[in-house]
Design an enzyme around this catalytic site. Structure first.
Site, mmCIF file in Angstrom:
data_model
loop_
_atom_site.group_PDB
_atom_site.id
_atom_site.type_symbol
_atom_site.label_atom_id
_atom_site.label_comp_id
_atom_site.label_asym_id
_atom_site.label_seq_id
_atom_site.Cartn_x
_atom_site.Cartn_y
_atom_site.Cartn_z
ATOM 1 N N ARG A 37 -31.275 -13.791 14.333
ATOM 2 C CA ARG A 37 -31.515 -12.586 15.131
ATOM 3 C C ARG A 37 -32.706 -11.800 14.610
ATOM 4 O O ARG A 37 -33.461 -11.221 15.402
ATOM 5 C CB ARG A 37 -30.258 -11.715 15.142
ATOM 6 C CG ARG A 37 -29.198 -12.295 16.040
ATOM 7 C CD ARG A 37 -27.970 -11.444 16.059
ATOM 8 N NE ARG A 37 -27.105 -11.834 17.157
ATOM 9 C CZ ARG A 37 -25.859 -11.426 17.302
ATOM 10 N NH1 ARG A 37 -25.331 -10.620 16.415
ATOM 11 N NH2 ARG A 37 -25.148 -11.825 18.326
ATOM 12 N N LYS A 210 -9.384 -20.177 23.482
ATOM 13 C CA LYS A 210 -8.486 -19.918 24.615
ATOM 14 C C LYS A 210 -9.129 -20.047 25.986
ATOM 15 O O LYS A 210 -10.258 -19.653 26.195
ATOM 16 C CB LYS A 210 -7.948 -18.490 24.481
ATOM 17 C CG LYS A 210 -7.056 -18.304 23.288
ATOM 18 C CD LYS A 210 -6.310 -16.990 23.432
ATOM 19 C CE LYS A 210 -6.338 -16.210 22.143
ATOM 20 N NZ LYS A 210 -6.889 -14.899 22.250
HETATM 21 P P1 AMP Z 1 -13.950 -19.087 20.489
HETATM 22 O O1 AMP Z 1 -14.103 -17.821 19.705
HETATM 23 O O2 AMP Z 1 -13.115 -18.968 21.693
HETATM 24 O O3 AMP Z 1 -15.272 -19.775 20.723
HETATM 25 O O4 AMP Z 1 -13.114 -20.071 19.552
HETATM 26 C C1 AMP Z 1 -13.561 -20.533 18.326
HETATM 27 C C2 AMP Z 1 -12.376 -20.894 17.510
HETATM 28 O O5 AMP Z 1 -11.595 -21.839 18.207
HETATM 29 C C3 AMP Z 1 -12.735 -21.522 16.191
HETATM 30 O O6 AMP Z 1 -12.377 -20.662 15.155
HETATM 31 C C4 AMP Z 1 -11.928 -22.803 16.168
HETATM 32 O O7 AMP Z 1 -11.272 -23.032 14.940
HETATM 33 C C5 AMP Z 1 -10.902 -22.560 17.254
HETATM 34 N N1 AMP Z 1 -10.391 -23.821 17.812
HETATM 35 C C6 AMP Z 1 -11.094 -24.853 18.265
HETATM 36 N N2 AMP Z 1 -10.292 -25.864 18.629
HETATM 37 C C7 AMP Z 1 -9.043 -25.467 18.364
HETATM 38 C C8 AMP Z 1 -7.761 -26.089 18.496
HETATM 39 N N3 AMP Z 1 -7.657 -27.312 18.979
HETATM 40 N N4 AMP Z 1 -6.694 -25.385 18.128
HETATM 41 C C9 AMP Z 1 -6.819 -24.141 17.627
HETATM 42 N N5 AMP Z 1 -7.984 -23.506 17.493
HETATM 43 C C10 AMP Z 1 -9.088 -24.154 17.843
#
Ligand code: AMP
Length: 413
Positions: A37, A210
């Site tokens: 950044r 999610k």
């Molecule tokens: P986001 O902030 O929605 O981009 O999510 C990122 C997070 O999703 C990371 O910290 C990953 O560890 C988590 N993540 C990815 N795949 C999985 C999974 N299969 N089960 C649980 N958490 C996950």
């Protein structure tokens, strides 16, 4: 892009310019872990200084919840534990302003700003020490503008926020000349242009935790892309919607119907929606996150009842890579698994590798956040077309939203 940029401004010599930057860099133990950044802000700062403008820089840093604290100071120079040269302000000074005769000081006070000479800059301390920033307080906007004649927004990472320094200062009519900096211009020209008019096949890859966080992104991207690839925790709600059992994997029960709807939408539109065909499962979530895991790979329709899906399997990695290989444009947001754990990072690494492999043949865009960090850590940063400096902001672009920090800027004549 129909918004004016700094390049459209004539005669900047002696002009007082307020520049909203995004210096909200990740830090660990007082050290910057990713300076993307700061580097991204440099072209605009240098351009203005070279043109003889009197520049006031401002940014937020972290979430101090309106309370002053050393941890969230942009200038940590006086913090004994932190080595000089490793602080944000020092970093900006060293990188942006190199050996130029520029003063870079903490200057919330008008005196400092009024004493600025042509080609000099000051940096205001963390805007979020003041509750007024996020509440768009008008008096705060006026104080922030002070005697600035021009507002430049170059904080792409914060452009999806409607705060005093990102939008209200213009919306209230306090500064009338409002343009974007080179970073925002670049982010928009690559991302918005690709979304509006992509080379095809256009592949969108979504991962992360999610489904609920990415509902509108899924919906909007399905309309734009040819293939939508799903990975990460969000894949299990889709697999469940397909009728599979997903064991103890991350599942958003309330969004199963939504996933069904999206799969039907893809089918009706003749789009490909790819889900993991195999899955790396473990008995429980690793604790610590990078600790040892009992990982095994199973087909996605055979996830045992007591196992948790943690990453895409080998067959899926090859499948996803094959789609990337044939693509002419790819956008990616969100890891394919729990990439913080080396055993469960293989899916995310495979996608990053596949993108690096098509470098030069395909427009590859990394929408910030964890996927950007993964690409950078793997040393592929110069093997992708664009790494966004804003995870949240690029996701909102992917949703098809107009960002307040951009909407408020002057239109091109
Ligand atoms: P986001 O902030 O929605 O981009 O999510 C990122 C997070 O999703 C990371 O910290 C990953 O560890 C988590 N993540 C990815 N795949 C999985 C999974 N299969 N089960 C649980 N958490 C996950």
């Amino acid at each position: 892009m129909n918004k004016m940029s700094v390049k459209d401004l004539k005669d900047l010599k002696g002009k007082k310019v307020l520049v909203r930057c995004d210096f909200n860099v990740p830090m660990k133990d007082g050290k910057i872990t990713d300076e993307n950044r700061i580097m991204g802000a440099l072209p605009t700062i240098k351009y203005l200084l070279d043109a003889g403008a009197k520049v006031t820089l401002c940014s937020h840093m972290g979430k101090p919840h309106s309370i002053f604290s050393k941890e969230f100071k942009l200038n940590k120079k006086d913090q004994k534990k932190v080595d000089a040269g490793e602080t944000t302000a020092e970093e900006i000074k060293a990188k942006a302003l190199k050996d130029e005769p520029v003063k870079l000081t903490l200057a919330p006070v008008a005196k400092r700003r009024s004493a600025l000479k042509e080609g000099e800059a000051v940096l205001i301390e963390n805007l979020r020490f003041h509750w007024e920033e996020e509440k768009k307080d008008e008096a705060f906007c006026k104080a922030l503008a002070y005697d600035a004649e021009i507002y430049v927004n170059d904080a792409f990472g914060t452009a999806h926020r409607s705060h005093a320094s990102t939008a209200a200062i213009v919306e209230y009519g306090i500064i009338k000349t409002a343009v974007c900096g080179f970073l925002i211009e670049k982010e928009l020209s690559v991302m918005a242009d690709t979304l509006e008019n992509p080379a095809r096949p256009f592949v969108a890859i979504l991962g992360g935790a999610k489904v609920a966080d990415k509902l509108n992104v899924i919906n909007n991207l399905l309309e734009k892309c040819d293939t939508l690839i799903i990975g990460g925790g969000m894949a299990y709600t889709f697999l469940k919607a397909k009728g599979y059992e997903v064991g103890t994997s991350l599942l958003d029960e309330e969004k199963i119907d939504y996933c069904k709807e999206m799969m039907a939408k893809a089918k009706a539109a003749g789009k490909e929606l790819l889900l993991p065909v195999d899955t790396v499962v473990t008995s429980c979530f690793p604790d610590p996150i990078d600790g040892e895991v009992d990982a095994v790979t199973v087909d996605s329709d055979k996830i045992p009842a007591d196992k948790m899906g943690m990453d895409i399997g080998e067959k899926t990695r090859a499948l996803y890579a094959s789609r990337i290989q044939n693509a002419k444009a790819v956008i990616w947001n969100g890891p394919m698994g729990v990439f913080e754990n080396p055993t469960l990072a293989k899916g995310t690494i495979a996608v990053a590798q596949a993108l690096a492999d098509v470098y030069g043949k395909c427009t590859t865009i990394i929408g910030g956040g964890d996927s950007a960090a993964a690409v950078q850590q793997l040393g592929f940063a110069d093997k992708v077309t664009h790494i966004s400096t804003g995870g949240g902001a690029s996701l909102e672009l992917f949703e098809g939203k107009t960002l307040p920090g951009i909407a408020c800027l002057n239109d091109k004549e």
